[in-house]
Design a protein around this motif. Structure first.
Motif, mmCIF file in Angstrom:
data_model
loop_
_atom_site.group_PDB
_atom_site.id
_atom_site.type_symbol
_atom_site.label_atom_id
_atom_site.label_comp_id
_atom_site.label_asym_id
_atom_site.label_seq_id
_atom_site.Cartn_x
_atom_site.Cartn_y
_atom_site.Cartn_z
ATOM 1 N N TYR A 1 34.733 40.624 36.530
ATOM 2 C CA TYR A 1 34.023 41.783 35.698
ATOM 3 C C TYR A 1 32.768 40.890 34.828
ATOM 4 O O TYR A 1 32.563 39.593 34.680
ATOM 5 C CB TYR A 1 34.662 41.942 34.596
ATOM 6 C CG TYR A 1 36.456 42.422 34.724
ATOM 7 C CD1 TYR A 1 36.581 43.586 34.888
ATOM 8 C CD2 TYR A 1 37.806 41.680 34.828
ATOM 9 C CE1 TYR A 1 37.477 44.263 35.299
ATOM 10 C CE2 TYR A 1 38.661 42.200 35.308
ATOM 11 C CZ TYR A 1 39.199 43.352 35.349
ATOM 12 O OH TYR A 1 40.197 43.874 35.818
ATOM 13 N N PHE B 1 38.072 44.430 31.954
ATOM 14 C CA PHE B 1 37.014 46.016 31.573
ATOM 15 C C PHE B 1 36.825 45.810 30.545
ATOM 16 O O PHE B 1 37.005 46.351 29.417
ATOM 17 C CB PHE B 1 37.997 46.420 32.942
ATOM 18 C CG PHE B 1 37.246 47.858 32.970
ATOM 19 C CD1 PHE B 1 37.227 47.780 34.093
ATOM 20 C CD2 PHE B 1 37.884 49.094 31.928
ATOM 21 C CE1 PHE B 1 36.812 49.225 34.867
ATOM 22 C CE2 PHE B 1 37.246 50.450 32.670
ATOM 23 C CZ PHE B 1 36.948 50.552 33.387
ATOM 24 N N ASP C 1 31.482 47.541 33.047
ATOM 25 C CA ASP C 1 32.340 47.783 34.917
ATOM 26 C C ASP C 1 32.413 49.629 35.068
ATOM 27 O O ASP C 1 31.903 49.699 35.557
ATOM 28 C CB ASP C 1 33.663 47.098 34.318
ATOM 29 C CG ASP C 1 32.947 45.694 33.673
ATOM 30 O OD1 ASP C 1 32.718 45.247 34.848
ATOM 31 O OD2 ASP C 1 33.693 45.387 33.283
ATOM 32 N N MET D 1 37.167 48.721 41.091
ATOM 33 C CA MET D 1 37.217 49.321 39.697
ATOM 34 C C MET D 1 37.725 50.321 39.576
ATOM 35 O O MET D 1 38.839 50.749 38.824
ATOM 36 C CB MET D 1 36.201 49.309 38.574
ATOM 37 C CG MET D 1 34.848 47.674 38.714
ATOM 38 S SD MET D 1 36.444 46.063 37.894
ATOM 39 C CE MET D 1 37.309 46.029 39.546
#
Length: 276
Positions: free
Chosen positions: A189, A195, A199, A245
């Protein structure tokens, strides 16, 4: 629950900035409505919603106010729905996350948008395919006319007709991809070990390039010139990271959170705070 109590997101379906707002709402588990006016017509709608403070989408109606700009939307969601957080609690990690959000907002978002519309403007079939899939209401039913309208609108709105601009934008997108990979280093990250808004922003704004399965365009952007640009980038770490992601965090399955208690009437919020 009555629909008129729900937050409402005014958006453009294919917009990566709208995707940033949608992702934040999904991450927070915020039940909401969505409106997608015809592109071009959305500008007077935005001006009306914000009393002249903003002419772009996304705009979120929430908590008795209308919030313009994806960055401001996330800031308001973070205040109203603090869990799960998008801002790190550690001050240095938070500073880094917000700095990277600003970088990708300014140094990637406008450039990748302009490049995508430039290449679509040169590919009639690709533009029609996009209109058939992603255009709102009447434009989807008339993809040929919708594509003709879209080419004119995007050329004027985003100055998407210049080869010189396209070359500069390719360089900017590559520079942003280099920055993404450099900031990641050996980590998963961008700011800390989980997260965050950094991100979410980077992945959202790179979606037109990467075109992940979980993104808003299932068929992708099929313009020949754009595909030639993105094809050699598929082996890059940053490209794979965006895919990861989206796969890992885009549909978090959060429990639905109720709308906030309606605040007293307040002025609309624009990209830089309360409108005068």
């Amino acid at each position: 629950m009555s629909d008129n109590r729900l937050p409402t997101l005014w958006q453009i379906d294919v917009s990566h900035y709208s995707e940033k707002a949608r992702w934040a709402l999904a991450w927070k588990g915020v039940e909401h409505r969505r409106h997608s006016p015809v592109p071009g017509a959305h500008m007077p709608v935005a001006l009306w919603l914000t009393r002249g403070a903003s002419y772009t989408f996304p705009i979120l109606s929430i908590d008795g106010r209308r919030v313009a700009d994806s960055t401001e939307i996330i800031a308001v969601l973070e205040r109203l729905y603090p869990e799960p957080p998008l801002y790190p609690t550690d001050p240095e990690e938070r500073r880094r996350a917000l700095e990277l959000e600003d970088f990708f907002d300014e140094e990637l978002g406008p450039q990748i948008r302009q490049l995508a519309w430039y290449e679509l403007g040169r590919d009639r079939e690709g533009f029609q395919a996009l209109m058939a899939e992603a255009a709102p209401g009447p434009m989807k039913k008339l993809p040929v006319a919708g594509a003709a309208y879209g080419r004119v609108f995007t050329r004027l709105r985003f100055r998407a007709g210049s080869a010189e601009d396209a070359q500069r934008n390719r360089a900017k997108v590559l520079a942003a991809l280099d920055r993404l990979e450099a900031e990641l280093g050996d980590g998963e990250y961008l700011a800390g070990e989980r997260f965050t808004v950094a991100d979410l922003t980077a992945a959202s704004l790179f979606y037109p390039l990467v075109q992940p399965e979980e993104g808003p365009i299932s068929e992708g952007i099929s313009a020949r010139g754009f595909e030639e640009f993105r094809a050699p980038l598929k082996e890059r770490r940053g490209f794979a990271w965006v895919e990861e992601m989206f796969r890992r965090h885009r549909d978090p399955g959060r429990p639905v959170q109720p709308p906030p208690q309606r605040a007293s009437r307040q002025p609309p919020i624009g990209a830089r705070g309360l409108a005068p």
